[in-house]
Scaffold this active site. Structure first.
Site, PDB file in Angstrom:
ATOM      1  N   SER A   1       0.831  -1.209   0.000  1.00 48.54           N
ATOM      2  CA  SER A   1       0.000   0.000   0.000  1.00 48.54           C
ATOM      3  C   SER A   1       0.865   1.259   0.000  1.00 48.54           C
ATOM      4  CB  SER A   1      -0.871   0.046   1.260  1.00 48.54           C
ATOM      5  OG  SER A   1      -1.777  -1.006   1.288  1.00 48.54           O
ATOM      6  N   ILE A   2       0.406   2.260  -0.732  1.00 49.73           N
ATOM      7  CA  ILE A   2       1.102   3.559  -0.704  1.00 49.73           C
ATOM      8  C   ILE A   2       1.144   4.072   0.740  1.00 49.73           C
ATOM      9  CG2 ILE A   2       0.939   5.967  -1.451  1.00 49.73           C
ATOM     10  CD1 ILE A   2      -0.294   4.915  -4.109  1.00 49.73           C
TER      11      ILE A   2
ATOM     12  N   ALA B   1     -14.252   1.345  -5.814  1.00 49.04           N
ATOM     13  CA  ALA B   1     -15.408   1.325  -6.728  1.00 49.04           C
ATOM     14  C   ALA B   1     -15.715  -0.136  -6.996  1.00 49.04           C
ATOM     15  CB  ALA B   1     -15.089   2.051  -8.026  1.00 49.04           C
TER      16      ALA B   1
ATOM     17  N   TYR C   1     -10.692   3.388 -16.188  1.00 46.61           N
ATOM     18  CA  TYR C   1     -10.656   4.060 -14.878  1.00 46.61           C
ATOM     19  C   TYR C   1     -12.052   4.592 -14.539  1.00 46.61           C
ATOM     20  CZ  TYR C   1      -8.262   6.207 -10.930  1.00 46.61           C
ATOM     21  OH  TYR C   1      -7.847   6.547  -9.660  1.00 46.61           O
TER      22      TYR C   1
ATOM     23  N   LYS D   1     -12.176  10.850  -8.440  1.00 46.36           N
ATOM     24  CA  LYS D   1     -10.920  11.571  -8.161  1.00 46.36           C
ATOM     25  C   LYS D   1     -11.070  13.063  -8.498  1.00 46.36           C
ATOM     26  CE  LYS D   1      -8.263   8.188  -6.677  1.00 46.36           C
ATOM     27  NZ  LYS D   1      -8.115   8.003  -5.216  1.00 46.36           N
TER      28      LYS D   1
ATOM     29  N   LYS E   1       1.804  -0.833  -8.779  1.00 44.63           N
ATOM     30  CA  LYS E   1       1.133  -2.121  -8.573  1.00 44.63           C
ATOM     31  C   LYS E   1       0.779  -2.324  -7.097  1.00 44.63           C
ATOM     32  CE  LYS E   1       1.800  -6.585 -10.476  1.00 44.63           C
ATOM     33  NZ  LYS E   1       2.779  -7.628 -10.740  1.00 44.63           N
TER      34      LYS E   1
ATOM     35  N   ALA F   1      -5.313  -2.052  -4.825  1.00 42.43           N
ATOM     36  CA  ALA F   1      -6.336  -1.212  -5.478  1.00 42.43           C
ATOM     37  C   ALA F   1      -6.120  -1.214  -6.991  1.00 42.43           C
ATOM     38  CB  ALA F   1      -6.289   0.206  -4.939  1.00 42.43           C
TER      39      ALA F   1
HETATM   40  P1  NAD Z   1      -4.384  -0.175  -1.550  1.00 40.70           P
HETATM   41  O1  NAD Z   1      -5.364  -1.185  -2.017  1.00 40.70           O
HETATM   42  O2  NAD Z   1      -3.208  -0.666  -0.825  1.00 40.70           O
HETATM   43  O3  NAD Z   1      -5.101   0.953  -0.697  1.00 40.70           O
HETATM   44  C1  NAD Z   1      -6.462   1.295  -0.855  1.00 40.70           C
HETATM   45  C2  NAD Z   1      -7.031   1.341   0.533  1.00 40.70           C
HETATM   46  O4  NAD Z   1      -8.388   1.793   0.529  1.00 40.70           O
HETATM   47  C3  NAD Z   1      -7.028  -0.057   1.202  1.00 40.70           C
HETATM   48  O5  NAD Z   1      -6.307  -0.009   2.407  1.00 40.70           O
HETATM   49  C4  NAD Z   1      -8.499  -0.308   1.470  1.00 40.70           C
HETATM   50  O6  NAD Z   1      -8.725  -1.051   2.643  1.00 40.70           O
HETATM   51  C5  NAD Z   1      -9.003   1.132   1.609  1.00 40.70           C
HETATM   52  N1  NAD Z   1     -10.453   1.194   1.568  1.00 40.70           N
HETATM   53  C6  NAD Z   1     -11.296   0.817   0.570  1.00 40.70           C
HETATM   54  N2  NAD Z   1     -12.580   0.973   0.971  1.00 40.70           N
HETATM   55  C7  NAD Z   1     -12.542   1.454   2.244  1.00 40.70           C
HETATM   56  C8  NAD Z   1     -13.527   1.798   3.199  1.00 40.70           C
HETATM   57  N3  NAD Z   1     -14.840   1.691   2.949  1.00 40.70           N
HETATM   58  N4  NAD Z   1     -13.118   2.263   4.418  1.00 40.70           N
HETATM   59  C9  NAD Z   1     -11.810   2.390   4.704  1.00 40.70           C
HETATM   60  N5  NAD Z   1     -10.822   2.078   3.835  1.00 40.70           N
HETATM   61  C10 NAD Z   1     -11.192   1.607   2.620  1.00 40.70           C
HETATM   62  O7  NAD Z   1      -3.934   0.590  -2.890  1.00 40.70           O
HETATM   63  P2  NAD Z   1      -3.118   1.947  -3.092  1.00 40.70           P
HETATM   64  O8  NAD Z   1      -2.712   1.933  -4.511  1.00 40.70           O
HETATM   65  O9  NAD Z   1      -2.087   2.111  -2.028  1.00 40.70           O
HETATM   66  O10 NAD Z   1      -4.258   3.050  -2.959  1.00 40.70           O
HETATM   67  C11 NAD Z   1      -4.174   4.151  -2.077  1.00 40.70           C
HETATM   68  C12 NAD Z   1      -4.691   5.411  -2.738  1.00 40.70           C
HETATM   69  O11 NAD Z   1      -3.812   5.787  -3.785  1.00 40.70           O
HETATM   70  C13 NAD Z   1      -6.072   5.274  -3.363  1.00 40.70           C
HETATM   71  O12 NAD Z   1      -6.788   6.475  -3.147  1.00 40.70           O
HETATM   72  C14 NAD Z   1      -5.747   5.134  -4.833  1.00 40.70           C
HETATM   73  O13 NAD Z   1      -6.805   5.529  -5.670  1.00 40.70           O
HETATM   74  C15 NAD Z   1      -4.580   6.081  -4.921  1.00 40.70           C
HETATM   75  N6  NAD Z   1      -3.754   5.939  -6.106  1.00 40.70           N
HETATM   76  C16 NAD Z   1      -3.224   4.738  -6.435  1.00 40.70           C
HETATM   77  C17 NAD Z   1      -2.467   4.626  -7.584  1.00 40.70           C
HETATM   78  C18 NAD Z   1      -1.899   3.294  -7.997  1.00 40.70           C
HETATM   79  O14 NAD Z   1      -1.577   3.143  -9.174  1.00 40.70           O
HETATM   80  N7  NAD Z   1      -1.737   2.350  -7.105  1.00 40.70           N
HETATM   81  C19 NAD Z   1      -2.232   5.758  -8.392  1.00 40.70           C
HETATM   82  C20 NAD Z   1      -2.774   6.974  -8.011  1.00 40.70           C
HETATM   83  C21 NAD Z   1      -3.538   7.064  -6.864  1.00 40.70           C
END
Ligand code: NAD
Length: 255
Positions: free
Chosen positions: A19-20, A95, A155, A162, A192, A195
């Protein structure tokens, strides 16, 4: 120099060590922050609790951001254990899978509502619930993606969510600014993670970045974490309402 010495940070969005939010938490810990973790639901408890232990989390509680009562109890927990909160990391999006493929025009009403609620409104609800315990120069950071401003295949509704999130960042920055609270978003390039695995054709997005972005490589969770450190430390003291691209420069390209 440890940039977040003694600062209290509440983290939303750790699911695992890809996770980020995990990379951000790790870097924040190395920089002296006290961390409090939340996780979406019971199923994630067994993954997030060990991470909280690894990073010396002061608390680790369930918080489904679609539920006001969960958000309020997380704020209550933060108040009990931290008193004041200096940093909130909002790294949450969701989503329904069927809304992340095919044509955007086919998005059902319910899928649209869920995506907007969890991925955008949750930031507003968190800001409101935490407002009274935010310190005077607190910093809030959320994660967004380029699909908010340009059409990225598959997307779909997440791009619309977003866009709402980015606009919310500006309105929240304006509301909370008089108190000294800053609100910003990082627009991360594709990485990767769990999400990302929900987006069809994600691999080809990654290879396009390698081929076309000015830096000719994909960004990592650590690249995003460094930008979050900047925004959440005193180094970002003059920055609010901004969308900071951490995407190897891909967003500057025309056709
Ligand atoms: P990730 O799956 O590790 O993190 C997404 C998180 O959202 C998870 O911890 C999940 O439990 C949480 N979540 C979902 N529904 C929820 C709810 N109802 N209540 C509480 N938490 C909830 O993936 P990630 O890539 O680290 O995503 C983190 C953020 O970064 C997201 O907003 C994602 O859109 C954004 N992002 C990701 C990318 C990418 O390519 N990975 C790029 C740009 C932005």
């Amino acid at each position: 120099m440890r940039l977040l010495e003694g600062k209290n940070a509440v983290i939303f969005g750790v699911a695992n060590d890809k996770s980020i939010a995990y990379a951000i938490s790790k870097l924040f810990k190395e920089n002296g922050a006290n961390l409090g973790f939340t996780y979406a639901g019971e199923a994630l408890k067994k993954r997030v609790e060990p991470i909280s232990e690894e990073l010396g989390g002061k608390f680790c509680i369930q918080c489904d951001v679609s539920k006001d009562e969960d958000i309020l109890s997380s704020a209550q927990k933060a108040k009990e254990l931290f008193g004041k909160v200096d940093i909130i990391v909002h790294s949450v999006a969701y989503a329904p899978a069927e809304a992340l493929k095919g044509r955007f025009v086919d998005t059902p009403r319910e899928g649209f509502k869920i995506a907007l609620d969890i991925s955008a409104y949750s930031l507003v609800a968190i800001c409101k619930a935490y407002e009274e315990i935010l310190s005077d120069n607190a910093s809030i950071v959320t994660m967004t993606y380029y699909g908010s401003v340009k059409v990225v295949q598959n997307y779909n509704v997440m791009g619309v969510a977003k866009a709402a999130l980015e606009s919310s960042v500006r309105y929240l920055a304006n509301d909370l600014g008089p108190k000294g609270v800053r609100v910003n978003a990082i627009s991360a390039g594709p990485i990767k993670t769990l999400a990302a695995s929900g987006i069809s054709g994600f691999k080809s997005i990654l290879s396009q970045i390698e081929e076309k972005a000015p830096l000719k490589k994909n960004v990592t969770q650590e690249d995003v974490a460094k930008a979050a450190l900047f925004l959440c430390s005193d180094l970002g003291s003059g920055v609010t309402g901004d969308i900071l691209y951490v995407d190897s420069g891909y967003n500057i390209l025309g056709l």
